[in-house]
Write an enzyme that holds these catalytic residues in place. Structure first.
Site, PDB file in Angstrom:
ATOM      1  N   HIS A  93       0.822  -1.218   0.000  1.00  0.00           N
ATOM      2  CA  HIS A  93       0.000   0.000   0.000  1.00  0.00           C
ATOM      3  C   HIS A  93       0.854   1.266   0.000  1.00  0.00           C
ATOM      4  O   HIS A  93       0.440   2.292  -0.546  1.00  0.00           O
ATOM      5  CB  HIS A  93      -1.008   0.003   1.167  1.00  0.00           C
ATOM      6  CG  HIS A  93      -0.427   0.097   2.531  1.00  0.00           C
ATOM      7  ND1 HIS A  93      -0.146  -1.011   3.290  1.00  0.00           N
ATOM      8  CD2 HIS A  93      -0.096   1.174   3.294  1.00  0.00           C
ATOM      9  CE1 HIS A  93       0.325  -0.629   4.467  1.00  0.00           C
ATOM     10  NE2 HIS A  93       0.372   0.689   4.490  1.00  0.00           N
ATOM     11  N   CYS A 178     -31.005  -2.226  -8.230  1.00  0.00           N
ATOM     12  CA  CYS A 178     -32.017  -2.811  -7.349  1.00  0.00           C
ATOM     13  C   CYS A 178     -33.427  -2.644  -7.896  1.00  0.00           C
ATOM     14  O   CYS A 178     -34.387  -3.195  -7.346  1.00  0.00           O
ATOM     15  CB  CYS A 178     -31.927  -2.188  -5.966  1.00  0.00           C
ATOM     16  SG  CYS A 178     -32.260  -0.418  -5.952  1.00  0.00           S
TER      17      CYS A 178
END
Length: 211
Positions: A93, A178
């Site tokens: 990272h 959705c």
């Protein structure tokens, strides 16, 4: 030796007429169904920039890894410590933060937005964000259900990331995955790409190539 690096009187070297390198763009996806567009987003950027990609575990449910550009490495949480063996070894990272000129999270889920706003760093993506150099540009393109987008927590979290200097590419109103109709759909990959590229090129012109 090629003559592109003449030696100065002081013994230092300086590249002359070197071709400018491509922008380095770190693209990341979090766990929204809009991550189905992540491969497309990577293709958009890879035609212009050097791209590396990061995905959360949840986003892998939606990303078609076979459709990713062949030259784009996709890093996951499993890669975070796999190459680390001893003190002094590189940490992924941190290396990705150093490498990137710009970071873009698209899609940014409600969950990852909350983590960033709260300073949490429990996966590769949020560790990069926590370690990010905020003198470098950072964009997010949220994607979530309309009621999640309109939730008071979302407003608070957006204020928090704005204070960090993170730029928002707002969601759009359309039929959501959705089935609901409303605001919360991720901006199209082409819009995200053009927004980031326009920003980069305008800054480069102002700063003679530096952003």
């Amino acid at each position: 030796m090629a003559g592109s690096e003449p030696v100065r009187a002081e013994g230092e070297t300086m590249a002359v007429d070197a071709a400018p390198r491509k922008p380095r763009i770190l693209l990341a996806a979090s766990g929204s169904v809009a991550a189905v567009k992540f491969a497309n987003l990577c293709h958009c950027f890879s035609e212009w920039a050097d791209v590396r990609a990061v995905s959360t575990s949840a986003s892998l449910h939606f990303i078609d890894r076979a459709a990713m550009p062949k030259d784009v490495i996709l890093y996951t949480d499993d890669n975070e410590w796999s190459s680390w063996k001893k003190l002094g070894d590189s940490v992924l990272h941190i290396e990705l933060r150093k490498w990137a000129d710009i970071m873009v999270i698209a899609p940014l889920s409600a969950n990852t937005l909350g983590k960033i706003a709260g300073g949490l760093c429990d996966n590769l993506l949020t560790c990069i964000v926590r370690a990010w150099d905020y003198s470098k540009p950072f964009f997010v393109a949220p994607a979530m259900n309309t009621f999640m987008w309109n939730n008071p927590f979302t407003e608070r979290h957006l204020i928090s990331i704005d204070e960090l200097g993170i730029s928002l590419i707002p969601p759009v109103t359309k039929r959501l995955a959705c089935g609901d109709y409303g605001n919360g759909a991720m901006a199209e990959p082409s819009t995200i790409y053009s927004t980031v590229r326009l920003f980069y090129e305008s800054k480069a012109q102002q700063g003679n190539g530096d952003i």
